[in-house]
Enzyme design. Structure first.
Site, PDB file in Angstrom:
ATOM      1  N   HIS A 163      -2.597   7.498   6.824  1.00 19.97           N
ATOM      2  CA  HIS A 163      -1.580   8.385   6.248  1.00 19.97           C
ATOM      3  C   HIS A 163      -2.199   9.686   5.743  1.00 19.97           C
ATOM      4  CE1 HIS A 163       2.321   6.452   6.257  1.00 19.97           C
ATOM      5  NE2 HIS A 163       1.807   5.307   5.823  1.00 19.97           N
TER       6      HIS A 163
ATOM      7  N   GLN B 251       3.005   9.960   1.150  1.00 18.97           N
ATOM      8  CA  GLN B 251       4.271   9.236   1.204  1.00 18.97           C
ATOM      9  C   GLN B 251       5.164   9.543   0.010  1.00 18.97           C
ATOM     10  OE1 GLN B 251       2.196   5.327   2.212  1.00 18.97           O
ATOM     11  NE2 GLN B 251       4.222   5.097   3.127  1.00 18.97           N
TER      12      GLN B 251
ATOM     13  N   HIS C 286      -4.466   1.455   7.306  1.00 21.72           N
ATOM     14  CA  HIS C 286      -3.113   2.000   7.420  1.00 21.72           C
ATOM     15  C   HIS C 286      -2.908   3.147   6.435  1.00 21.72           C
ATOM     16  CE1 HIS C 286       1.410   1.365   7.856  1.00 21.72           C
ATOM     17  NE2 HIS C 286       1.344   2.079   6.745  1.00 21.72           N
ATOM     18  N   GLU C 287      -3.308   2.939   5.174  1.00 17.40           N
ATOM     19  CA  GLU C 287      -3.105   3.968   4.145  1.00 17.40           C
ATOM     20  C   GLU C 287      -4.029   5.174   4.368  1.00 17.40           C
ATOM     21  OE1 GLU C 287      -0.429   3.738   2.590  1.00 17.40           O
ATOM     22  OE2 GLU C 287      -0.115   1.615   2.992  1.00 17.40           O
TER      23      GLU C 287
ATOM     24  N   GLY D 199       0.836  -1.194   0.000  1.00 18.12           N
ATOM     25  CA  GLY D 199       0.000   0.000   0.000  1.00 18.12           C
ATOM     26  C   GLY D 199       0.869   1.240   0.000  1.00 18.12           C
TER      27      GLY D 199
ATOM     28  N   CYS E 292       5.956  -0.207   7.256  1.00 18.06           N
ATOM     29  CA  CYS E 292       5.596   0.940   6.432  1.00 18.06           C
ATOM     30  C   CYS E 292       6.800   1.337   5.583  1.00 18.06           C
ATOM     31  CB  CYS E 292       5.174   2.105   7.320  1.00 18.06           C
ATOM     32  SG  CYS E 292       4.666   3.581   6.449  1.00 18.06           S
ATOM     33  N   LEU E 293       6.536   1.630   4.327  1.00 19.08           N
ATOM     34  CA  LEU E 293       7.614   2.053   3.437  1.00 19.08           C
ATOM     35  C   LEU E 293       8.251   3.361   3.910  1.00 19.08           C
ATOM     36  CD1 LEU E 293       6.014   1.205  -0.021  1.00 19.08           C
ATOM     37  CD2 LEU E 293       7.777  -0.093   1.213  1.00 19.08           C
TER      38      LEU E 293
END
Length: 164
Positions: free
Chosen positions: A134, A51, A130-131, A46, A88-89
Site C-alpha cells: 500500500h 488507506q 500487503h500493507e 492491517g 482489503c479494507l
C-alpha cells in the site's frame, strides 16, 4: 484517538507512493493510534496510512498476537512462497488469491524512533507485505491470480478447501 475514513479503491491517493517519515513526532504517533482504532473498528488485520488519506510510510497490523506499529517498514529479506486468499479494507466485498513470501524480514522504526527488525511467517508475513505494498501504491488486486466477489460461488468452494 479517532476513527478515520478508509479510502476505497478508485481514490487516487491509494495509487501514490508514500513519503518516508523523517521525524517520529506527536502527529505520527496520533496517526498510528487512529489507524489502529480504525483498523480494529473495521475488523481488519492491517492498515496503511494511505488507506486513511495520509501519504506517509506507516502501517499497523494485528493478526491476533498483539498490535504492531511500524514506521518506514521495508522488506529486507524474503523466502518461500504461499498462495492464499486476501481481502482489503479499501476493496470491500472482494477477495483474491495472491502469492506472497512464506517468510519475511522487515526493517522499521518503532514509536520511539528506534530501528527494529521483525521476522514473520504465515499470516503475519502476508499482512506485512500487503500493507507495505500500500505504501507504494500497490493493491492486492494488482498481484492477484484470481479475484472474487465475496458472494461468488467459486470463492465459497476455495474457502471450503482451505478450511479442511
Amino acid at each position: 484517538m479517532a476513527l478515520r475514513e478508509i479510502r476505497i479503491d478508485g481514490d487516487p491517493i491509494l495509487r501514490k507512493i508514500s513519503r518516508e517519515v523523517t521525524d517520529v513526532n506527536n502527529r505520527i504517533l496520533t496517526l498510528l493510534d487512529d489507524m489502529l482504532e480504525t483498523m480494529k473498528y473495521a475488523e481488519g488485520v492491517g492498515l496503511a496510512a494511505p488507506q486513511v488519506g495520509v501519504l506517509r510510510r506507516a502501517i499497523v497490523v494485528d493478526v491476533g498476537e498483539g498490535s504492531i506499529k511500524l514506521i518506514n517498514p521495508a522488506v529486507i529479506e524474503k523466502s518461500g512462497e504461499n498462495i492464499d486468499i486476501e481481502g482489503c479494507l479499501s476493496i470491500p466485498l472482494k477477495s483474491g488469491k495472491v502469492k506472497r513470501p512464506e517468510w519475511v524480514k522487515v526493517k522499521y522504526l518503532d514509536v520511539d524512533g528506534n530501528e527494529n527488525i521483525i521476522e514473520a511467517t504465515g499470516i503475519l508475513a502476508r499482512v506485512l507485505c500487503h500493507e507495505i505494498d500500500h505504501l507504494d501504491g500497490i493493491l492486492y488486486t494488482d498481484l492477484a491470480i484470481e479475484t472474487y466477489d465475496d458472494d461468488d460461488e467459486y470463492y465459497e468452494e476455495d474457502r471450503k478447501d482451505t478450511e479442511e
